[in-house]
Design an enzyme around this catalytic site. Structure first.
Site, PDB file in Angstrom:
ATOM      1  N   GLY A 119       0.795  -1.225   0.000  1.00 60.35           N
ATOM      2  CA  GLY A 119       0.000   0.000   0.000  1.00 60.35           C
ATOM      3  C   GLY A 119       0.829   1.278   0.000  1.00 60.35           C
ATOM      4  N   ILE A 120       0.343   2.257   0.758  1.00 58.55           N
ATOM      5  CA  ILE A 120       0.987   3.579   0.791  1.00 58.55           C
ATOM      6  C   ILE A 120       2.409   3.461   1.344  1.00 58.55           C
ATOM      7  CG2 ILE A 120       0.894   5.827   1.948  1.00 58.55           C
ATOM      8  CD1 ILE A 120      -2.196   5.674   1.699  1.00 58.55           C
ATOM      9  N   VAL A 178       4.044  -2.892  15.552  1.00 55.47           N
ATOM     10  CA  VAL A 178       4.301  -1.528  16.050  1.00 55.47           C
ATOM     11  C   VAL A 178       3.548  -1.212  17.346  1.00 55.47           C
ATOM     12  CG1 VAL A 178       4.909  -0.519  13.817  1.00 55.47           C
ATOM     13  CG2 VAL A 178       2.503  -0.516  14.565  1.00 55.47           C
ATOM     14  N   TYR A 181     -11.276   5.454  14.081  1.00 58.30           N
ATOM     15  CA  TYR A 181     -10.253   5.746  13.064  1.00 58.30           C
ATOM     16  C   TYR A 181     -10.058   7.262  12.941  1.00 58.30           C
ATOM     17  CZ  TYR A 181      -7.824   5.806   8.566  1.00 58.30           C
ATOM     18  OH  TYR A 181      -6.901   6.025   7.559  1.00 58.30           O
ATOM     19  N   LYS A 237      -6.630   9.492  13.848  1.00 56.07           N
ATOM     20  CA  LYS A 237      -5.891  10.289  12.866  1.00 56.07           C
ATOM     21  C   LYS A 237      -5.836  11.766  13.277  1.00 56.07           C
ATOM     22  CE  LYS A 237      -4.644   6.993  10.100  1.00 56.07           C
ATOM     23  NZ  LYS A 237      -3.216   6.656   9.923  1.00 56.07           N
ATOM     24  N   TRP A 258     -14.656  21.197   0.359  1.00 59.26           N
ATOM     25  CA  TRP A 258     -16.095  21.464   0.468  1.00 59.26           C
ATOM     26  C   TRP A 258     -16.447  21.982   1.841  1.00 59.26           C
ATOM     27  CZ3 TRP A 258     -17.176  21.725  -4.248  1.00 59.26           C
ATOM     28  CH2 TRP A 258     -16.986  20.709  -5.184  1.00 59.26           C
TER      29      TRP A 258
HETATM   30  P1  NDP Z   1      -2.703  -1.311   3.964  1.00 56.91           P
HETATM   31  O1  NDP Z   1      -3.689  -2.120   4.734  1.00 56.91           O
HETATM   32  O2  NDP Z   1      -2.538  -1.576   2.502  1.00 56.91           O
HETATM   33  O3  NDP Z   1      -1.266  -1.449   4.656  1.00 56.91           O
HETATM   34  C1  NDP Z   1      -1.149  -1.323   6.033  1.00 56.91           C
HETATM   35  C2  NDP Z   1       0.272  -1.625   6.415  1.00 56.91           C
HETATM   36  O4  NDP Z   1       0.393  -1.457   7.842  1.00 56.91           O
HETATM   37  C3  NDP Z   1       0.678  -3.034   6.095  1.00 56.91           C
HETATM   38  O5  NDP Z   1       1.992  -3.021   5.580  1.00 56.91           O
HETATM   39  C4  NDP Z   1       0.653  -3.757   7.444  1.00 56.91           C
HETATM   40  O6  NDP Z   1       1.660  -4.763   7.481  1.00 56.91           O
HETATM   41  C5  NDP Z   1       1.008  -2.607   8.383  1.00 56.91           C
HETATM   42  N1  NDP Z   1       0.520  -2.807   9.737  1.00 56.91           N
HETATM   43  C6  NDP Z   1      -0.746  -2.836  10.192  1.00 56.91           C
HETATM   44  N2  NDP Z   1      -0.777  -3.097  11.509  1.00 56.91           N
HETATM   45  C7  NDP Z   1       0.513  -3.231  11.903  1.00 56.91           C
HETATM   46  C8  NDP Z   1       1.151  -3.519  13.135  1.00 56.91           C
HETATM   47  N3  NDP Z   1       0.459  -3.726  14.259  1.00 56.91           N
HETATM   48  N4  NDP Z   1       2.502  -3.576  13.175  1.00 56.91           N
HETATM   49  C9  NDP Z   1       3.228  -3.376  12.039  1.00 56.91           C
HETATM   50  N5  NDP Z   1       2.692  -3.096  10.854  1.00 56.91           N
HETATM   51  C10 NDP Z   1       1.351  -3.045  10.784  1.00 56.91           C
HETATM   52  O7  NDP Z   1      -3.075   0.212   4.246  1.00 56.91           O
HETATM   53  P2  NDP Z   1      -2.812   1.581   3.431  1.00 56.91           P
HETATM   54  O8  NDP Z   1      -1.558   1.496   2.660  1.00 56.91           O
HETATM   55  O9  NDP Z   1      -4.069   1.959   2.754  1.00 56.91           O
HETATM   56  O10 NDP Z   1      -2.635   2.582   4.654  1.00 56.91           O
HETATM   57  C11 NDP Z   1      -1.371   3.027   5.097  1.00 56.91           C
HETATM   58  C12 NDP Z   1      -1.588   4.219   6.006  1.00 56.91           C
HETATM   59  O11 NDP Z   1      -2.256   5.241   5.277  1.00 56.91           O
HETATM   60  C13 NDP Z   1      -2.457   3.915   7.224  1.00 56.91           C
HETATM   61  O12 NDP Z   1      -1.980   4.627   8.344  1.00 56.91           O
HETATM   62  C14 NDP Z   1      -3.823   4.457   6.794  1.00 56.91           C
HETATM   63  O13 NDP Z   1      -4.625   4.788   7.889  1.00 56.91           O
HETATM   64  C15 NDP Z   1      -3.392   5.666   5.992  1.00 56.91           C
HETATM   65  N6  NDP Z   1      -4.403   6.171   5.059  1.00 56.91           N
HETATM   66  C16 NDP Z   1      -4.912   5.363   4.067  1.00 56.91           C
HETATM   67  C17 NDP Z   1      -5.861   5.868   3.186  1.00 56.91           C
HETATM   68  C18 NDP Z   1      -6.454   5.034   2.086  1.00 56.91           C
HETATM   69  O14 NDP Z   1      -7.448   5.474   1.487  1.00 56.91           O
HETATM   70  N7  NDP Z   1      -5.891   3.897   1.776  1.00 56.91           N
HETATM   71  C19 NDP Z   1      -6.338   7.261   3.299  1.00 56.91           C
HETATM   72  C20 NDP Z   1      -5.724   8.008   4.368  1.00 56.91           C
HETATM   73  C21 NDP Z   1      -4.797   7.475   5.199  1.00 56.91           C
HETATM   74  P3  NDP Z   1       1.487  -6.159   8.285  1.00 56.91           P
HETATM   75  O15 NDP Z   1       0.067  -6.582   8.131  1.00 56.91           O
HETATM   76  O16 NDP Z   1       2.495  -7.062   7.645  1.00 56.91           O
HETATM   77  O17 NDP Z   1       1.869  -5.846   9.701  1.00 56.91           O
END
Ligand code: NDP
Length: 255
Positions: free
Chosen positions: A22-23, A69, A162, A166, A255
């Site tokens: 993801g991001i 984390v 959530y 944030k 908006w």
């Molecule tokens: P994804 O679900 O695609 O990725 C989430 C990542 O976080 C994974 O790599 C996962 O790895 C890791 N993660 C989750 N929990 C833990 C943990 N306890 N310890 C370590 N790693 C963890 O999410 P996105 O890429 O969409 O989101 C990334 C960030 O961007 C987040 O903070 C999200 O809130 C924020 N965001 C996303 C938006 C969207 O529309 N997608 C919009 C605004 C903000 P693993 O499971 O291997 O631990």
């Protein structure tokens, strides 16, 4: 020196939590392409390894650490492993996050606690664990991944925990920025809007009106469109910027 050199990260060590998809993976890719050595921290070792393979060769060394984390001992072990293998951490991207949807009266304590532990408490803990050595060394850049959900109330799905987590990330960013600015440690955040990743169901037809039509740019983002802002805030290109929350939302919060 050209202005583009300010975005280079050659010789820097960057750590991206949740960098295996993801991001986070898009940000890790951007930092690697800018020349940094990059460590990816996540719980899923298979995805960690796949991401390391994908990023290897783009810039400096790429490694991963198996890290939850939400656990301070994991964060300390992560810092020690990365420091030992790559050197002192110059850039911390607090990106790991989870989301749950549901009406507030249906969300139990476990749901609230899991979201807070991952999205807010972990940013606090990782900033302490990594920030301590940044403050000691008098250099460092932390970029937190917040969300436009910390600024507005999304529709039609409810997700109070959530959104609150944030909003907390944004204010934690400002608090640490003010405290650590005299020690030359900058702390900033990005606030993405709807972005296509595993976490977000933005393709669901029932949400199209709210999540696409109501966005002034009438589309969602790709993760690759979020990453350049993180590179800007991580690098010397933003050397006089701290405590900023940079919104990347196709205009949604206008908006
Ligand atoms: P994804 O679900 O695609 O990725 C989430 C990542 O976080 C994974 O790599 C996962 O790895 C890791 N993660 C989750 N929990 C833990 C943990 N306890 N310890 C370590 N790693 C963890 O999410 P996105 O890429 O969409 O989101 C990334 C960030 O961007 C987040 O903070 C999200 O809130 C924020 N965001 C996303 C938006 C969207 O529309 N997608 C919009 C605004 C903000 P693993 O499971 O291997 O631990």
């Amino acid at each position: 020196m050209s202005v583009l050199d300010l975005f280079r990260l050659d010789g820097k060590v960057a750590l991206v939590t949740g960098g295996n998809r993801g991001i986070g993976k898009a940000i890790a890719t951007a930092l690697a392409e800018a020349g940094a050595s990059v460590a990816i921290a996540g719980r899923d070792e298979v995805r960690n390894r796949e991401a390391v393979t994908e990023l290897t060769g783009l810039g400096g060394a790429v490694i991963s650490t198996r890290t939850d984390v939400t656990r301070r001992p994991d964060l300390i072990a992560m810092r020690d492993q990365v420091t030992e293998r790559l050197g002192p951490i110059d850039i911390l991207i607090n990106n790991a996050g989870i989301g749950i949807h549901g009406e507030s009266l249906t969300i139990d304590d476990d749901g609230w606690d899991r979201v807070m532990a991952t999205n807010l408490d972990a940013v606090w803990k990782a900033s302490q664990v990594i920030g301590e050595s940044m403050v000691e060394r008098g250099t460092g850049s932390i970029v937190n991944v917040g969300s436009m959900s910390g600024m507005i109330i999304n529709r039609p799905q409810w997700h109070a925990p959530y959104a609150v987590s944030k909003a907390g990330v944004h204010h934690l960013t400002r608090s640490l920025a003010a405290e650590w600015a005299p020690r030359s440690v900058r702390v900033n955040a990005i606030a993405p809007g709807y972005t296509k990743t595993e976490i977000s169901d933005i393709d669901l037809p029932e949400y199209r009106h709210y999540w696409i039509d109501e966005v002034p740019m009438q589309r969602y983002a790709q993760a690759s469109e979020i990453a350049p802002a993180a590179l800007y805030l991580a690098s010397q290109a933003s050397s006089f910027v701290t405590g900023e929350v940079l919104v990347i939302d196709g205009g949604y919060t206008l908006w």
